[in-house]
Design a protein around this motif. Structure first.
Motif, PDB file in Angstrom:
ATOM      1  N   ALA A  53      15.218  67.449 -41.831  1.00  0.00           N
ATOM      2  CA  ALA A  53      13.835  67.234 -42.258  1.00  0.00           C
ATOM      3  C   ALA A  53      13.710  66.759 -43.702  1.00  0.00           C
ATOM      4  CB  ALA A  53      13.030  68.519 -42.080  1.00  0.00           C
ATOM      5  N   LEU A  54      14.772  66.945 -44.496  1.00  0.00           N
ATOM      6  CA  LEU A  54      14.714  66.535 -45.900  1.00  0.00           C
ATOM      7  C   LEU A  54      15.825  65.555 -46.269  1.00  0.00           C
ATOM      8  CD1 LEU A  54      13.907  69.921 -47.722  1.00  0.00           C
ATOM      9  CD2 LEU A  54      12.316  68.261 -46.751  1.00  0.00           C
ATOM     10  N   LEU A  55      17.078  65.980 -46.118  1.00  0.00           N
ATOM     11  CA  LEU A  55      18.185  65.188 -46.656  1.00  0.00           C
ATOM     12  C   LEU A  55      18.349  63.839 -45.964  1.00  0.00           C
ATOM     13  CD1 LEU A  55      20.940  67.884 -47.348  1.00  0.00           C
ATOM     14  CD2 LEU A  55      18.983  67.181 -48.743  1.00  0.00           C
ATOM     15  N   ASP A  56      18.203  63.804 -44.633  1.00  0.00           N
ATOM     16  CA  ASP A  56      18.334  62.526 -43.933  1.00  0.00           C
ATOM     17  C   ASP A  56      17.304  61.515 -44.442  1.00  0.00           C
ATOM     18  OD1 ASP A  56      20.406  63.506 -42.448  1.00  0.00           O
ATOM     19  OD2 ASP A  56      19.272  63.724 -40.572  1.00  0.00           O
ATOM     20  N   TRP A  57      16.119  62.008 -44.792  1.00  0.00           N
ATOM     21  CA  TRP A  57      15.053  61.136 -45.300  1.00  0.00           C
ATOM     22  C   TRP A  57      15.312  60.753 -46.754  1.00  0.00           C
ATOM     23  CZ3 TRP A  57      10.986  59.734 -42.022  1.00  0.00           C
ATOM     24  CH2 TRP A  57      10.983  60.381 -40.774  1.00  0.00           C
ATOM     25  N   LEU A  58      15.819  61.688 -47.533  1.00  0.00           N
ATOM     26  CA  LEU A  58      16.141  61.382 -48.925  1.00  0.00           C
ATOM     27  C   LEU A  58      17.226  60.313 -49.017  1.00  0.00           C
ATOM     28  CD1 LEU A  58      16.055  64.957 -50.489  1.00  0.00           C
ATOM     29  CD2 LEU A  58      14.597  63.035 -51.156  1.00  0.00           C
ATOM     30  N   HIS A  59      18.156  60.346 -48.078  1.00  0.00           N
ATOM     31  CA  HIS A  59      19.250  59.363 -48.108  1.00  0.00           C
ATOM     32  C   HIS A  59      18.728  57.934 -47.987  1.00  0.00           C
ATOM     33  CE1 HIS A  59      22.387  62.597 -46.752  1.00  0.00           C
ATOM     34  NE2 HIS A  59      21.950  62.756 -47.983  1.00  0.00           N
ATOM     35  N   VAL A  60      17.604  57.755 -47.293  1.00  0.00           N
ATOM     36  CA  VAL A  60      17.015  56.419 -47.156  1.00  0.00           C
ATOM     37  C   VAL A  60      16.641  55.856 -48.526  1.00  0.00           C
ATOM     38  CG1 VAL A  60      15.068  55.126 -46.173  1.00  0.00           C
ATOM     39  CG2 VAL A  60      16.165  56.948 -44.842  1.00  0.00           C
ATOM     40  N   SER A  61      16.260  56.746 -49.430  1.00  0.00           N
ATOM     41  CA  SER A  61      15.775  56.311 -50.743  1.00  0.00           C
ATOM     42  C   SER A  61      16.888  55.890 -51.696  1.00  0.00           C
ATOM     43  CB  SER A  61      14.963  57.444 -51.391  1.00  0.00           C
ATOM     44  OG  SER A  61      13.749  57.625 -50.700  1.00  0.00           O
ATOM     45  N   ARG A  62      18.124  56.009 -51.294  1.00  0.00           N
ATOM     46  CA  ARG A  62      19.221  55.615 -52.179  1.00  0.00           C
ATOM     47  C   ARG A  62      19.169  54.127 -52.523  1.00  0.00           C
ATOM     48  NH1 ARG A  62      24.320  59.019 -49.506  1.00  0.00           N
ATOM     49  NH2 ARG A  62      23.736  61.055 -50.400  1.00  0.00           N
ATOM     50  N   ASP A  63      18.532  53.338 -51.667  1.00  0.00           N
ATOM     51  CA  ASP A  63      18.432  51.903 -51.915  1.00  0.00           C
ATOM     52  C   ASP A  63      17.103  51.523 -52.568  1.00  0.00           C
ATOM     53  OD1 ASP A  63      20.935  51.435 -50.728  1.00  0.00           O
ATOM     54  OD2 ASP A  63      20.031  51.352 -48.722  1.00  0.00           O
ATOM     55  N   ASP A  64      16.267  52.529 -52.894  1.00  0.00           N
ATOM     56  CA  ASP A  64      14.938  52.257 -53.440  1.00  0.00           C
ATOM     57  C   ASP A  64      14.931  52.327 -54.963  1.00  0.00           C
ATOM     58  OD1 ASP A  64      13.906  51.905 -50.914  1.00  0.00           O
ATOM     59  OD2 ASP A  64      13.183  53.967 -50.728  1.00  0.00           O
ATOM     60  N   ASP A  65      13.790  51.974 -55.543  1.00  0.00           N
ATOM     61  CA  ASP A  65      13.640  52.009 -56.997  1.00  0.00           C
ATOM     62  C   ASP A  65      13.282  53.397 -57.507  1.00  0.00           C
ATOM     63  OD1 ASP A  65      14.079  49.208 -57.276  1.00  0.00           O
ATOM     64  OD2 ASP A  65      12.018  48.850 -56.596  1.00  0.00           O
ATOM     65  N   PHE A  66      12.712  54.226 -56.632  1.00  0.00           N
ATOM     66  CA  PHE A  66      12.357  55.599 -56.995  1.00  0.00           C
ATOM     67  C   PHE A  66      12.100  56.386 -55.723  1.00  0.00           C
ATOM     68  CE2 PHE A  66       8.275  53.591 -56.360  1.00  0.00           C
ATOM     69  CZ  PHE A  66       7.464  54.586 -55.823  1.00  0.00           C
ATOM     70  N   ILE A  67      11.982  57.701 -55.862  1.00  0.00           N
ATOM     71  CA  ILE A  67      11.594  58.576 -54.767  1.00  0.00           C
ATOM     72  C   ILE A  67      10.352  59.357 -55.201  1.00  0.00           C
ATOM     73  CG2 ILE A  67      13.299  60.280 -55.558  1.00  0.00           C
ATOM     74  CD1 ILE A  67      11.847  59.959 -51.992  1.00  0.00           C
ATOM     75  N   GLY A  68       9.329  59.348 -54.354  1.00  0.00           N
ATOM     76  CA  GLY A  68       8.120  60.113 -54.627  1.00  0.00           C
ATOM     77  C   GLY A  68       8.250  61.520 -54.069  1.00  0.00           C
TER      78      GLY A  68
END
Length: 407
Positions: free
Chosen positions: A253-268
């Motif tokens: 519910a958290l980490l799998d989704w956070l991993h998507v943001s590794r290619d982003d400019d920021f995480i909200g």
């Protein structure tokens, strides 16, 4: 407090459906008026922010806040598939311009839960064409406002259904006490409670695909905004015997989704409280612990914890896009936010790259199925006249913003 960077964003956040009013083309509007609706009341005119945004942005700026996170409403911009309203796009460009005129940094969310009715009716995010439809919309919005916007959030909390599924409860950070009921209905069930709402898909792959396609469209320009998405990050904590279950829930519910943001400019990061997980699931709020209007534990320490988690698992800068509490005790709001900012300052002192803090919310608004009962706002809104009353907590936060952090 010198801990906070010089160019730190201090602001507040809203969502279009919750404040604009008259969002008649959206799936949420249909759900609110459906037979046996789970919504306590319809959104109606909401805060009439669609017309009163100049006053609201001026108020925010006058308090000393320098950032405003708001959303553009897909159902207004593309009321029928393939038809993009120039008038609606111009409206949002004026909103962005008003922010800039007041020295306020606009942080724009492209999808804050609500979608056009035609999109929901076609199956919402389960439709194989959903990602391409969203990317087309994101590209069109960016063509119109991208040259003026430095921060874009594609989705608001796309992991809320995943949280519900894996926790077995309605996630606190979603502020939606019947989210699962709405999500479980099929679009054709128009006579049932919560029907027709195209809530995010529980599968991270589905929402990540839509996010990445939208990012590509946004990056095509004009402009060069920092792009990411926001996640509902409950501070999940293991209780005795619950470590294995906690680890599994946290991953899905958290980490799998956070991993998507590794290619982003920021995480909200959007955090309100914690949930403790035992061997049989989520535990009740500890006896004697204070709770908010929503029944959540008052636990401001959660923010510092989730910001560290987000930074650790993404490796990108963090923007706190929501944090606050539902209460009619404004002193309690100040106490909660003070403690939350202390936790945030601690994370920054330890080297976490945090770019801003955007309080939820600017205005007492429509809180989904709870209607207008929950008051998260820094500014009260009269339900009849729409008159705004600035709360002491708003002046307090503005003073902190002007000082660059708590004294």
């Amino acid at each position: 407090m010198s801990t906070f960077p010089e160019n730190f964003l201090w602001g507040a956040a809203t969502a279009p459906h919750q404040v604009e009013g008259g969002n008649v083309g959206s799936d949420m509007w249909r759900s609110e008026w459906a037979k046996n609706s789970r919504f306590a009341e319809p959104s109606g005119d909401a805060c009439d922010h669609y017309h009163r945004y100049p006053e609201d942005i001026a108020t925010l700026a006058g308090l000393g806040l320098n950032a405003y996170r708001f959303g553009v409403e897909w159902a207004r911009i593309e009321p029928e598939e393939g038809y993009f309203s120039r008038a609606a796009l111009d409206h949002y460009r004026r909103m962005v311009g008003t922010c800039l005129e007041h020295g306020v940094t606009p942080v724009v969310t492209y999808n804050h839960f609500s979608t056009p009715w035609w999109f929901a009716e076609a199956g919402g995010w389960t439709n194989p064409t959903a990602a391409d439809r969203f990317a087309r919309y994101a590209g069109r919005v960016t063509e119109h406002i991208g040259d003026l916007v430095p921060w874009v959030c594609t989705f608001n909390e796309p992991n809320v259904i995943s949280l519900m599924v894996h926790l077995g409860i309605i996630p606190a950070a979603s502020r939606e006490d019947a989210l699962g009921l709405a999500a479980s209905r099929q679009p054709e069930d128009t006579g049932t409670a919560g029907a027709g709402a195209a809530w995010a898909a529980p599968a991270v792959e589905v929402m990540a695909n839509a996010h990445r396609k939208a990012v590509e469209a946004i990056k095509s320009g004009p402009g060069n905004p920092a792009v990411g998405w926001t996640l509902a990050l409950i501070d999940l904590q293991p209780a005795d015997g619950g470590e294995q279950r906690w680890q599994a829930v946290r991953q899905a519910a958290l980490l799998d989704w956070l991993h998507v943001s590794r290619d982003d400019d920021f995480i909200g990061v959007q955090t309100y409280t914690r949930e403790r997980i035992g061997p049989d699931g989520v535990l009740p709020v500890p006896g004697g612990a204070p709770t908010t209007q929503t029944g959540w534990e008052v636990y401001p320490e959660a923010l510092g914890h989730t910001v560290r988690l987000a930074a650790q698992h993404t490796g990108v800068p963090v923007l706190v896009t929501e944090n606050g509490m539902a209460t009619d005790d404004d002193d309690a709001r100040i106490t909660y936010t003070t403690a939350a900012l202390e936790g945030l300052a601690g994370a920054i002192a330890d080297g976490v790259d945090v770019r801003g803090y955007l309080h939820w919310t600017l205005l007492d608004n429509f809180e989904w199925t709870s209607g207008y009962q929950m008051t998260f706002g820094l500014v009260a809104v009269d339900r009849t006249t729409f008159a705004r009353t600035v709360k002491p907590s708003a002046r307090w936060l503005g003073k902190i913003a002007r000082a660059g952090g708590p004294a």
